[in-house]
Scaffold this active site. Structure first.
Site, short mmCIF file in Angstrom:
data_model
loop_
_atom_site.label_atom_id
_atom_site.label_comp_id
_atom_site.label_asym_id
_atom_site.label_seq_id
_atom_site.Cartn_x
_atom_site.Cartn_y
_atom_site.Cartn_z
N THR A 8 0.93 -1.20 0.06
CA THR A 8 -0.11 -0.10 -0.02
C THR A 8 0.85 1.11 0.23
O THR A 8 2.20 1.27 0.29
CB THR A 8 -0.97 0.03 1.22
OG1 THR A 8 -1.71 1.06 1.08
CG2 THR A 8 -0.15 0.16 2.53
N ASN A 9 0.35 2.45 -0.24
CA ASN A 9 1.07 3.64 -0.15
C ASN A 9 -0.18 4.44 0.40
O ASN A 9 0.12 5.70 0.68
CB ASN A 9 1.32 4.20 -1.60
CG ASN A 9 2.61 3.66 -2.15
OD1 ASN A 9 3.55 3.52 -1.63
ND2 ASN A 9 2.49 3.35 -3.46
N ASP A 69 -7.16 -6.38 0.84
CA ASP A 69 -8.38 -5.96 0.12
C ASP A 69 -9.82 -5.98 0.85
O ASP A 69 -9.70 -6.99 1.45
CB ASP A 69 -8.58 -6.88 -1.30
CG ASP A 69 -9.25 -5.92 -2.68
OD1 ASP A 69 -8.89 -4.84 -2.58
OD2 ASP A 69 -9.96 -6.47 -3.20
N THR A 70 -10.39 -4.99 0.68
CA THR A 70 -11.82 -4.87 1.29
C THR A 70 -12.69 -4.56 0.44
O THR A 70 -12.76 -3.93 -0.42
CB THR A 70 -11.59 -3.49 2.36
OG1 THR A 70 -10.29 -4.10 3.21
CG2 THR A 70 -12.81 -3.41 3.10
N PHE A 149 -12.56 7.49 6.49
CA PHE A 149 -12.22 7.53 4.95
C PHE A 149 -13.28 6.77 4.35
O PHE A 149 -14.19 6.16 5.08
CB PHE A 149 -10.82 7.57 4.57
CG PHE A 149 -10.42 5.78 4.62
CD1 PHE A 149 -10.36 5.34 5.68
CD2 PHE A 149 -10.48 5.01 3.62
CE1 PHE A 149 -9.82 3.96 5.91
CE2 PHE A 149 -10.36 3.78 3.46
CZ PHE A 149 -9.93 3.25 4.42
N GLY A 150 -13.58 6.90 3.09
CA GLY A 150 -14.18 6.02 2.38
C GLY A 150 -15.74 6.19 2.69
O GLY A 150 -16.23 7.27 2.98
N LYS A 172 -11.99 2.07 16.40
CA LYS A 172 -12.37 1.70 15.01
C LYS A 172 -11.34 0.35 15.05
O LYS A 172 -12.13 -0.83 14.34
CB LYS A 172 -12.05 2.69 14.03
CG LYS A 172 -12.42 1.95 12.47
CD LYS A 172 -12.17 2.90 11.57
CE LYS A 172 -12.43 2.17 10.27
NZ LYS A 172 -11.82 2.84 9.06
N HIS A 177 -13.08 -4.73 10.50
CA HIS A 177 -12.72 -5.66 9.46
C HIS A 177 -11.29 -5.64 9.17
O HIS A 177 -10.69 -6.85 9.44
CB HIS A 177 -13.39 -5.09 8.02
CG HIS A 177 -13.23 -3.83 7.65
ND1 HIS A 177 -13.64 -2.88 8.34
CD2 HIS A 177 -12.79 -3.00 6.56
CE1 HIS A 177 -13.34 -1.63 7.66
NE2 HIS A 177 -12.63 -1.87 6.85
#
Ligand code: IMP
Length: 192
Positions: A8-9, A69-70, A149-150, A172, A177
């Site tokens: 990831t970055n 991956d989510t 985020f998201g 959180k 997840h």
């Protein structure tokens, strides 16, 4: 200190995951590992994408690594946005457009049940391992909260009055997840 590449970055993710893995391992980002190109994520499942990303890094560097991956799975939408969660509304990673589309698709629907699911794929000395984390919850009828985020400001985890965007990062992490999947990864690494 042992190094482990995290595919990831995303600074936000690195912070979340680093807090769980602890300081006994040094996490290396893609950029730090010299991988600057986008890694393809074209598999039909998040398991497939996590493994494909980890294999890409392993083949390129020969270093121990992991990728995650989510997806967000909404029952009333037959599991959508699912594997397309990042590109739900547009081709880019437009978080706001994705949230607007999700609220629109759920307009008038009383079943708001949903879950976030993460798969972490780890490659150690060429061997592959997968860890899954799930958090159940519901989609709110409007954006609530400023953090995260998201889809965070639309997701209220089961047993909570607040959305992910209203929880402190540690709160959180403890139930999310990704937090759950990475906790399994951390436990596995500790036992080696
Ligand atoms: P990724 O596989 O981690 O990139 O996640 C795919 C998409 O799911 C992201 O673009 C976000 O929209 C969403 N997502 C992933 N993790 C989270 C989270 O912890 N909170 C809210 N949205 C998330």
């Amino acid at each position: 200190m042992k190094k482990l590449i995290f595919a990831t970055n995303n600074a936000h993710k690195l912070e979340e995951v680093g807090a769980i893995i602890g300081t006994s391992l040094q996490l290396v980002t893609l950029r730090e590992a010299g991988i600057t190109e986008d890694i393809p994520e074209n598999e039909p499942t998040i398991e497939g994408n996590a493994l494909a990303k980890a294999r890409y890094v392993w083949e390129k560097t020969g270093c121990d690594c992991f990728a995650d991956d989510t997806d967000l799975e909404v029952d009333a939408l037959g599991g959508a946005p699912g594997v397309h969660s990042a590109r739900y509304a547009t081709d880019g990673h437009d978080f706001e457009a994705n949230r607007i589309k999700l609220l629109r698709e759920l307009e008038g629907k009383s079943d708001r049940k949903a879950r976030f699911r993460t798969v972490v794929a780890l490659i150690i000395e060429g061997k592959e391992y997968c860890f899954e984390g799930i958090v159940e919850g519901e989609i709110t009828t409007r954006e609530i909260g400023e953090g995260g985020f998201g889809y965070d400001c639309l997701f209220r985890p089961e047993g909570y009055e607040r959305t992910f965007a209203e929880l402190a990062p540690e709160e959180k992490n403890a139930i999310s997840h990704r937090g759950r999947a990475v906790a399994k990864l951390a436990k596995w690494l500790k036992n080696q």
